[in-house]
Design an enzyme around this catalytic site. Structure first.
Site, PDB file in Angstrom:
ATOM      1  CB  ALA A 153      65.455  82.127  79.372  1.00 61.14           C
ATOM      2  N   GLY A 169      61.896  84.849  82.135  1.00 53.00           N
ATOM      3  CA  GLY A 169      61.324  83.524  82.361  1.00 53.00           C
ATOM      4  C   GLY A 169      61.065  83.249  83.837  1.00 53.00           C
ATOM      5  CD  GLU A 203      58.014  84.547  80.200  1.00 49.92           C
ATOM      6  OE1 GLU A 203      59.155  84.023  80.131  1.00 49.92           O
ATOM      7  OE2 GLU A 203      57.334  84.820  79.206  1.00 49.92           O
ATOM      8  CD  GLU A 215      61.629  88.246  78.956  1.00 48.47           C
ATOM      9  OE1 GLU A 215      61.320  89.374  79.408  1.00 48.47           O
ATOM     10  OE2 GLU A 215      61.258  87.181  79.482  1.00 48.47           O
TER      11      GLU A 215
HETATM   12  N1  3HC Z   1      71.334  83.576  81.856  1.00 46.89           N
HETATM   13  C1  3HC Z   1      72.623  83.204  81.925  1.00 46.89           C
HETATM   14  N2  3HC Z   1      73.523  83.844  82.677  1.00 46.89           N
HETATM   15  C2  3HC Z   1      73.097  84.912  83.364  1.00 46.89           C
HETATM   16  C3  3HC Z   1      71.774  85.365  83.327  1.00 46.89           C
HETATM   17  C4  3HC Z   1      70.861  84.636  82.532  1.00 46.89           C
HETATM   18  N3  3HC Z   1      69.577  84.981  82.458  1.00 46.89           N
HETATM   19  N4  3HC Z   1      71.656  86.440  84.120  1.00 46.89           N
HETATM   20  C5  3HC Z   1      72.868  86.670  84.633  1.00 46.89           C
HETATM   21  N5  3HC Z   1      73.736  85.742  84.180  1.00 46.89           N
HETATM   22  C6  3HC Z   1      75.163  85.607  84.548  1.00 46.89           C
HETATM   23  C7  3HC Z   1      75.980  86.796  84.064  1.00 46.89           C
HETATM   24  O1  3HC Z   1      76.424  86.597  82.746  1.00 46.89           O
HETATM   25  C8  3HC Z   1      77.109  86.797  85.075  1.00 46.89           C
HETATM   26  O2  3HC Z   1      78.012  85.798  84.686  1.00 46.89           O
HETATM   27  P1  3HC Z   1      79.578  85.999  84.951  1.00 46.89           P
HETATM   28  O3  3HC Z   1      79.717  86.144  86.426  1.00 46.89           O
HETATM   29  O4  3HC Z   1      80.179  84.789  84.365  1.00 46.89           O
HETATM   30  O5  3HC Z   1      79.944  87.267  84.221  1.00 46.89           O
HETATM   31  C9  3HC Z   1      76.445  86.322  86.358  1.00 46.89           C
HETATM   32  O6  3HC Z   1      75.233  85.674  85.951  1.00 46.89           O
HETATM   33  C10 3HC Z   1      76.074  87.440  87.313  1.00 46.89           C
HETATM   34  O7  3HC Z   1      75.359  88.435  86.592  1.00 46.89           O
HETATM   35  P2  3HC Z   1      75.644  89.981  86.798  1.00 46.89           P
HETATM   36  O8  3HC Z   1      77.107  90.240  86.819  1.00 46.89           O
HETATM   37  O9  3HC Z   1      74.810  90.708  85.809  1.00 46.89           O
HETATM   38  O10 3HC Z   1      75.085  90.165  88.290  1.00 46.89           O
HETATM   39  P3  3HC Z   1      74.247  91.354  88.898  1.00 46.89           P
HETATM   40  O11 3HC Z   1      73.996  90.989  90.303  1.00 46.89           O
HETATM   41  O12 3HC Z   1      74.879  92.660  88.575  1.00 46.89           O
HETATM   42  O13 3HC Z   1      72.836  91.342  88.115  1.00 46.89           O
HETATM   43  C11 3HC Z   1      70.849  90.374  87.211  1.00 46.89           C
HETATM   44  C12 3HC Z   1      72.001  90.259  88.226  1.00 46.89           C
HETATM   45  C13 3HC Z   1      69.970  91.585  87.537  1.00 46.89           C
HETATM   46  C14 3HC Z   1      70.046  89.127  87.258  1.00 46.89           C
HETATM   47  C15 3HC Z   1      71.447  90.596  85.796  1.00 46.89           C
HETATM   48  O14 3HC Z   1      72.426  89.600  85.559  1.00 46.89           O
HETATM   49  C16 3HC Z   1      70.468  90.510  84.678  1.00 46.89           C
HETATM   50  O15 3HC Z   1      69.809  91.491  84.370  1.00 46.89           O
HETATM   51  N6  3HC Z   1      70.361  89.339  84.026  1.00 46.89           N
HETATM   52  C17 3HC Z   1      69.578  89.143  82.860  1.00 46.89           C
HETATM   53  C18 3HC Z   1      68.131  89.028  83.192  1.00 46.89           C
HETATM   54  C19 3HC Z   1      67.340  88.799  81.931  1.00 46.89           C
HETATM   55  O16 3HC Z   1      67.529  89.420  80.922  1.00 46.89           O
HETATM   56  N7  3HC Z   1      66.415  87.867  82.005  1.00 46.89           N
HETATM   57  C20 3HC Z   1      65.613  87.526  80.895  1.00 46.89           C
HETATM   58  C21 3HC Z   1      66.276  86.460  80.104  1.00 46.89           C
HETATM   59  S1  3HC Z   1      65.451  86.123  78.602  1.00 46.89           S
HETATM   60  C22 3HC Z   1      64.121  85.191  79.060  1.00 46.89           C
HETATM   61  O17 3HC Z   1      63.900  84.959  80.208  1.00 46.89           O
HETATM   62  C23 3HC Z   1      63.313  84.665  77.919  1.00 46.89           C
HETATM   63  C24 3HC Z   1      62.069  84.013  78.380  1.00 46.89           C
HETATM   64  O18 3HC Z   1      61.029  84.918  78.301  1.00 46.89           O
HETATM   65  C25 3HC Z   1      61.745  82.807  77.559  1.00 46.89           C
END
Ligand code: 3HC
Ligand code: NAI
Length: 700
Positions: free
Chosen positions: A63, A103, A106, A126
């Protein structure tokens, strides 16, 4: 603006491509785009199957977390996207590469098939944001892998490599190469005739775990491993719903639990930490075109506690490092400690003997400064003594090649004064590692008055290369972390003087979620070292500890000799209460005419943490940290502060800055009324007062 999702066709296969850099997060526009493009594919009579694929570096990484901060997700709902895919008239294949997370996974689980390139990873992280999968992940994953694996994945947020995900049945096929679309198109040619099973209809794993004790066992384990945390237990509840409720009811239950988590302060804290951790890498005043310097050869000066650990950090990253000490004997001791550390990791099965040998061979001991002439970066970790450091930097100025970066690991000395011993202060920077340097993730990069931008950029990049979280801080006594901790440690002693026991103070800190209490931390750092610092600071009219600590027998050095604020059995790190300390405390109170009072654990924790907040506000005001989030990251990675509390500064915001200020003002008034100069740090920080006066509840 280009569309974040596009539809095209190759032969009979409709292709839905998500192209929303950097990580194809499921923003509102992406969710709508997927609905539109999948709809287009369903309506296209020439198409027999659909592929969903991500452009760029990854499939959907989850997400869009920025939407959570802005107050939730607008329509369409992710569950509607997933229902459209799962219940559609044509099979849909998810083509995974990069990281299919949250997501994103998912969406993939709602597809009829999941294929991946070998380097792809999947996960439901998450929980690391204080929430749980809210797009059917708990219901669908449970149907594919059963309760135990689903709980494990969802409560830890671990990423699984494609091969493991294949073995577990999360994905159906791993193809060759790096192009997920080719893997999916190839898979599509061999697609079974159908019907194509929907994940929601997979019943076999549910039957096996229904009615077992797997959920209660998980809850009991999490009560210990995730003590104090809200989301992990809700994750188990959501998975359990997959086994007790029909699918649609389970989805509803999942959403309720998701919403509960999202409203909790812990989600706010962890989402803050996610962004703060990424923000620390951004340095607004560095020119955009700054090019980091080359880094091929490193040198470390001093092979003691810190130097040895720092040398290991570089060797672990495959960077050759020369290690210099005064004489052969000191070097031999240093190398022996390094070898012993590596051997310990080999014995635990976490490093191969061959890798240990390779790493050791990258560390080249020397006593000759001439051997440092080819180093691109020299990190000094000799004794904490200005005269010694001055001599060392004058010598480095003679031998280091032009452009070499000269870094100091000093924890208390003035970096500018160190740099003044060289003819090149622009090349001098602080790289403050934390003990044990090869383990602790935090690196404070200290910018001196003259430090050049490319030196800062290089040091921050080096930190990343060796696996540290680097935070750029200003040059002040104690920098950020130690400057804050000195009042925290002092307050711990004041609490004991007032009536708490050493053990109660530490227990309150643990209950708050800290990895260790202040007294156990003192024993680990060494009471002798703290005694030196106290002497120096008190002589300079500054606060560090209380007279109570002067009453402790100076032979009690802490863990290193098994006697400190606690006693330790030989070979054990478990702190045990020591009646000798209780007697010292009792005598001190009696002498000062203090009648001990009962202090609640909540008050103890609040007072400890607010010392950090108040000093953190000063640090921020002085520009010694760029952002309040930087201070939070220092505390989380350097001092075992619970991420789910957000770090001290976020914790203060979540508590309400006005309330925090009111408490701090009261503690200050109490200290003044008692004539206790050791509590002078309770004088409210001007920034805190300004923010509250302006009605603001954020450090900005
Ligand atoms: N939403 C918004 N922005 C995101 C994002 C996300 N899910 N994931 C990464 N970004 C952004 C980061 O903030 C960063 O922005 P910036 O360059 O402005 O600082 C950019 O994308 C690159 O991210 P990283 O620097 O972390 O890049 P990496 O290559 O080191 O890592 C990654 C990539 C493994 C995808 C890591 O960013 C990560 O773990 N992201 C979060 C993943 C996550 O938690 N997903 C679940 C979200 S909650 C959800 O999905 C709820 C659902 O169940 C309803
Ligand atoms: P240490 O006493 O364990 O090691 C210092 C080493 O430097 C010794 O091996 C000594 O022989 C060597 N040395 C002394 N003078 C030298 C010289 N002129 N040339 C070359 N080598 C010389 O000390 P420790 O704990 O490793 O501390 C080193 C530095 O790291 C200090 O500045 C300290 O403040 C800082 N630091 C220490 C932390 C800790 O927890 N110990 C944490 C963070 C920083």
């Amino acid at each position: 603006m280009t569309q974040p999702v596009r539809y095209d066709r190759q032969g009979a296969i409709g292709i839905v491509t998500i192209d929303s850099p950097p990580v194809n997060a499921l923003s509102q526009a992406v969710r709508q785009g997927v609905i539109d493009c999948v709809g287009q594919g369903y309506a296209d009579p020439a198409v027999t199957a659909l592929v969903i694929v991500g452009a760029g570096r990854t499939f959907i990484a989850g997400a869009d977390i920025t939407e959570f901060i802005k107050g939730g997700m607008a329509d369409p709902d992710l569950n509607d996207v997933n229902a459209l895919i799962e219940n559609g008239p044509k099979p849909v294949i998810a083509a995974l590469h990069g990281t299919a997370l949250g997501g994103g996974l998912e969406v993939a689980l709602s597809c009829h098939y999941r294929v991946a390139v070998p380097k792809a990873q999947v996960g439901l992280p998450e929980v690391k944001l204080g929430i749980l999968p809210g797009g059917g992940g708990t219901q669908r994953l449970s149907r594919l892998v059963g309760a135990k694996t689903a709980i494990e994945m969802i409560t830890t947020g671990t990423f699984l490599p494609a091969a493991k995900a294949l073995a577990l049945g999360i994905i159906d096929h791993v193809g060759e190469g790096a192009d997920p679309l080719s893997v999916a198109l190839d898979f599509a040619t061999r697609l079974p005739a159908g019907p194509h099973t929907r994940t929601r209809d997979r019943e076999e794993k549910l039957a096996a775990d229904r009615g077992t004790d797997v959920f209660d066992t998980a809850r009991a384990a999490l009560a210990k491993s995730a003590r104090g945390q809200f989301a992990p237990q809700r994750c188990v509840d959501a998975v359990e719903a997959a086994f007790t409720l029909p699918f649609d009811e389970g989805l509803k239950r999942e959403r309720e639990l998701f919403t509960e988590c999202m409203a909790h302060d812990q989600a706010k804290a962890l989402i803050h930490v996610f962004f703060a951790e990424r923000a620390v890498t951004k340095i607004p005043d560095l020119p955009a075109d700054v090019t980091p310097r080359k880094l091929e050869q490193v040198a470390v000066l001093g092979s003691g506690t810190m130097g040895g650990g720092i040398a290991m950090c570089f060797a672990n990253a495959g960077i050759p490092v020369r290690l210099l000490d005064l004489d052969r004997a000191a070097l031999d001791r240093g190398i022996a400690v390094i070898a012993k550390n590596y051997a310990g990791t080999v014995a635990k099965g976490r490093l191969s003997q061959a890798d240990m040998d390779k790493r050791l061979s990258l560390i080249q001991p020397t006593t000759d400064y001439a051997d440092l002439a080819d180093a691109d970066l020299i990190v000094e970790a000799v004794f904490e003594d200005m005269d010694v450091k001055a001599k060392v930097f004058r010598r480095l100025d003679e031998v280091a090649k032009p452009g070499a970066i000269l870094a100091s690991n000093t924890s208390t000395l003035d970096l500018d004064a160190i740099a003044a011993n060289t003819s090149r202060p622009a090349d001098v920077i602080g790289m403050h590692f934390f003990s044990p340097a090869n383990v602790m993730k935090l690196l404070e990069v200290v910018r001196g008055r003259h430090t050049a931008p490319d030196v800062i950029a290089t040091a921050m990049g080096v930190g990343r290369k060796i696996g540290k979280v680097s935070v750029l801080v200003g040059n002040c006594d104690g920098f950020v972390g130690n400057r804050m901790v000195q009042y925290y440690a002092t307050e711990a002693q004041r609490l004991v003087i007032e009536g708490a026991s050493v053990e109660q103070v530490d227990k309150a800190a643990l209950e708050f979620g800290l990895a260790m209490g202040p007294f156990a931390m003192g024993d680990l750092a060494g009471l002798d070292v703290m005694g030196f610092i106290r002497a120096r600071r008190v002589a300079a009219g500054l606060i560090y500890g209380t007279p109570l600590s002067d009453r402790i027998d100076p032979s009690r050095k802490g863990q290193k000799n098994g006697r400190g604020w606690y006693r330790y059995e030989p070979g054990s790190r478990t702190p045990l209460p020591d009646p000798e300390i209780t007697a010292v405390v009792d005598a001190y109170r009696a002498e000062r005419g203090i009648t001990p009072r009962e202090i609640g654990n909540e008050e103890i924790a609040r007072r400890l943490i607010y010392t950090l907040v108040n000093e953190g506000a000063r640090i921020l005001d002085e520009g010694m940290a760029m952002r309040s989030g930087d201070i939070d990251i220092v505390y989380i990675y350097g001092y075992g502060f619970p991420a789910w509390r957000g770090g001290p500064m976020k914790f203060a915001e979540l508590s309400g800055l006005d309330k925090v200020l009111a408490d701090i003002s009261r503690y200050h008034a109490d200290a003044v009324a008692a004539g206790d100069a050791d509590g002078a740090y309770w004088e409210p920080a001007p920034l805190l007062k300004r923010l509250v006066a302006e009605g603001r509840n954020s450090f900005g």
